[in-house]
Design a protein around this motif. Structure first.
Motif, PDB file in Angstrom:
ATOM      1  N   TYR A  35       7.870 -19.936 -23.366  1.00 38.58           N
ATOM      2  CA  TYR A  35       7.184 -21.705 -23.116  1.00 38.58           C
ATOM      3  C   TYR A  35       8.676 -22.485 -22.073  1.00 38.58           C
ATOM      4  O   TYR A  35       9.323 -21.883 -21.368  1.00 38.58           O
ATOM      5  CB  TYR A  35       8.876 -22.816 -24.161  1.00 38.58           C
ATOM      6  N   PRO A  43       8.487 -28.531 -24.887  1.00 31.76           N
ATOM      7  CA  PRO A  43       8.482 -27.535 -24.136  1.00 31.76           C
ATOM      8  C   PRO A  43       6.714 -26.833 -24.138  1.00 31.76           C
ATOM      9  O   PRO A  43       6.761 -27.597 -25.161  1.00 31.76           O
ATOM     10  CB  PRO A  43       8.920 -26.630 -24.944  1.00 31.76           C
ATOM     11  N   PHE A  45       3.734 -24.108 -23.884  1.00 29.95           N
ATOM     12  CA  PHE A  45       3.532 -23.026 -24.540  1.00 29.95           C
ATOM     13  C   PHE A  45       2.922 -22.100 -23.813  1.00 29.95           C
ATOM     14  O   PHE A  45       1.984 -22.949 -22.835  1.00 29.95           O
ATOM     15  CB  PHE A  45       2.446 -22.916 -25.092  1.00 29.95           C
ATOM     16  N   GLN A  48       1.777 -15.510 -25.388  1.00 29.56           N
ATOM     17  CA  GLN A  48       2.843 -15.364 -26.832  1.00 29.56           C
ATOM     18  C   GLN A  48       2.477 -13.786 -26.592  1.00 29.56           C
ATOM     19  O   GLN A  48       0.744 -13.255 -26.583  1.00 29.56           O
ATOM     20  CB  GLN A  48       2.124 -15.790 -28.305  1.00 29.56           C
ATOM     21  N   ARG A  55      -1.511 -12.369 -27.294  1.00 28.96           N
ATOM     22  CA  ARG A  55      -2.343 -12.686 -28.116  1.00 28.96           C
ATOM     23  C   ARG A  55      -2.676 -14.395 -27.835  1.00 28.96           C
ATOM     24  O   ARG A  55      -3.587 -15.479 -28.874  1.00 28.96           O
ATOM     25  CB  ARG A  55      -1.470 -12.940 -29.524  1.00 28.96           C
ATOM     26  N   LEU A  90      11.769 -21.215 -21.660  1.00 22.44           N
ATOM     27  CA  LEU A  90      12.403 -20.443 -22.866  1.00 22.44           C
ATOM     28  C   LEU A  90      11.731 -19.352 -23.978  1.00 22.44           C
ATOM     29  O   LEU A  90      10.608 -19.761 -23.778  1.00 22.44           O
ATOM     30  CB  LEU A  90      11.870 -21.884 -23.973  1.00 22.44           C
ATOM     31  N   ARG A  97       3.131 -12.870 -36.964  1.00 24.45           N
ATOM     32  CA  ARG A  97       2.717 -13.594 -35.859  1.00 24.45           C
ATOM     33  C   ARG A  97       2.630 -15.467 -36.721  1.00 24.45           C
ATOM     34  O   ARG A  97       2.629 -16.091 -36.402  1.00 24.45           O
ATOM     35  CB  ARG A  97       1.600 -14.037 -35.743  1.00 24.45           C
ATOM     36  N   TYR A  98       3.281 -14.785 -37.470  1.00 24.90           N
ATOM     37  CA  TYR A  98       2.395 -15.976 -39.329  1.00 24.90           C
ATOM     38  C   TYR A  98       4.198 -16.128 -39.624  1.00 24.90           C
ATOM     39  O   TYR A  98       4.416 -17.542 -40.556  1.00 24.90           O
ATOM     40  CB  TYR A  98       2.537 -15.921 -40.536  1.00 24.90           C
ATOM     41  N   PRO A 100       8.693 -18.187 -38.448  1.00 25.71           N
ATOM     42  CA  PRO A 100       9.081 -19.506 -37.869  1.00 25.71           C
ATOM     43  C   PRO A 100       9.334 -18.689 -36.526  1.00 25.71           C
ATOM     44  O   PRO A 100       9.677 -17.680 -36.512  1.00 25.71           O
ATOM     45  CB  PRO A 100       9.893 -20.278 -38.336  1.00 25.71           C
ATOM     46  N   GLN A 101       9.112 -19.585 -35.698  1.00 29.96           N
ATOM     47  CA  GLN A 101      10.116 -18.511 -34.087  1.00 29.96           C
ATOM     48  C   GLN A 101      10.927 -19.107 -33.921  1.00 29.96           C
ATOM     49  O   GLN A 101      11.588 -20.714 -34.540  1.00 29.96           O
ATOM     50  CB  GLN A 101       8.660 -19.844 -33.447  1.00 29.96           C
ATOM     51  N   HIS A 102      11.763 -18.328 -33.007  1.00 30.06           N
ATOM     52  CA  HIS A 102      13.306 -18.908 -32.757  1.00 30.06           C
ATOM     53  C   HIS A 102      14.138 -18.617 -31.847  1.00 30.06           C
ATOM     54  O   HIS A 102      13.311 -17.372 -30.662  1.00 30.06           O
ATOM     55  CB  HIS A 102      14.010 -18.161 -33.769  1.00 30.06           C
ATOM     56  N   PHE A 103      14.155 -19.210 -31.067  1.00 32.11           N
ATOM     57  CA  PHE A 103      14.280 -19.422 -29.478  1.00 32.11           C
ATOM     58  C   PHE A 103      15.809 -19.397 -28.824  1.00 32.11           C
ATOM     59  O   PHE A 103      17.074 -19.068 -29.559  1.00 32.11           O
ATOM     60  CB  PHE A 103      14.502 -20.247 -29.146  1.00 32.11           C
ATOM     61  N   GLY A 104      15.426 -18.498 -27.374  1.00 33.17           N
ATOM     62  CA  GLY A 104      17.140 -18.610 -27.109  1.00 33.17           C
ATOM     63  C   GLY A 104      17.262 -19.899 -26.966  1.00 33.17           C
ATOM     64  O   GLY A 104      16.538 -20.544 -26.605  1.00 33.17           O
ATOM     65  N   ASP A 105      17.984 -19.341 -25.745  1.00 31.02           N
ATOM     66  CA  ASP A 105      19.347 -20.645 -24.836  1.00 31.02           C
ATOM     67  C   ASP A 105      18.445 -20.619 -23.260  1.00 31.02           C
ATOM     68  O   ASP A 105      18.670 -21.617 -22.639  1.00 31.02           O
ATOM     69  CB  ASP A 105      20.148 -20.919 -24.076  1.00 31.02           C
TER      70      ASP A 105
END
Lengths: 112, 113
Positions: A35, A43, A45, A48, A55, A90, A97-98, A100-105
């Motif tokens: 992102y 953010p 997109f 992916q 994807r 990010l 794919r289904y 939750p997405q967890h972000f880096g800093d």
């Protein structure tokens, strides 16, 4: 457990240059998304990847490209940098794919 | 075209008060609605999320209220604390389709003593 790690944390480039940003997902996560976050905005997109295949792709020019490696880490490449590419980039990972997405800093990219 | 409208842009709440942030969307295909919290210099952190088959979800001091017919959902922070001061983003996702998250424009929340 380590979260999503991104490198470098900060980067300064000049217009026309190329940049490569790196992302290591959370252990066991097979999906990686990229992102772009411009200051003061949410953010947006970019890409992916899941199981090393693209994807999804957002509304970004072909100057942006990415890939995912067998260990599920990922790189984002941006060619012919423009001033407008200055942003926080990010990376987010999820188990599949289904989930939750967890972000880096993020990587803070500044274009001069 | 903005797919999600988030309000307010900024919010100041007294310590101990209730913070309320709202989001509205158009596309009924979305079926996953997370909220993210972002501190300066950090990436967004998943706070709480809801699916459209429930109208409310509560986790500690954080509650999501969801109105499917109105295509609106909101975040309520009860007993707001100075440590809650951050930017909050609502997001939308078509869980079994295009896996991208579509984010709102963010709400900068400031909790004052």
């Amino acid at each position: 457990d380590a979260g999503v790690t991104q490198s470098p944390t900060h980067l300064i480039k000049t217009r026309g240059q190329q940049v490569t940003l790196r992302c290591s997902p959370i252990s066991g996560h097979k999906s990686v998304s990229w992102y772009q976050q411009v200051l003061g905005q949410g953010p947006q997109f970019i890409f992916q990847y899941y199981e090393k295949e693209e994807r999804g792709r957002g509304n970004f020019p072909d100057r942006f490209s990415a890939r995912q490696f067998p260990n599920y880490s990922s790189e984002l490449n941006v060619n012919a940098l423009l001033l407008g590419d200055s942003a926080l980039y990010l990376c987010a990972s999820s188990i599949d794919r289904y989930q939750p997405q967890h972000f880096g800093d993020g990587t803070r990219l500044s274009i001069l | 075209q903005q797919q999600v409208k988030q309000s307010p842009q900024s919010l100041i709440v007294q310590k101990g008060g209730i913070s309320i942030i709202n989001c509205a969307y158009e596309n009924t295909a979305f079926d996953y609605f997370p909220w993210y919290q972002q501190f300066p210099g950090k990436g967004p952190a998943l706070l709480i999320a809801i699916r459209p088959d429930v109208s409310e979800k509560k986790e500690g001091r954080f509650t999501i209220s969801f109105n499917k017919s109105a295509k609106q959902f909101s975040l309520h922070i009860m007993d707001s604390q100075p440590g809650d001061s951050a930017t909050y983003f609502c997001a939308l996702q078509v869980l079994f389709g295009n896996e991208k998250l579509t984010f709102g424009t963010g709400t900068r929340l400031t909790i004052i003593p």
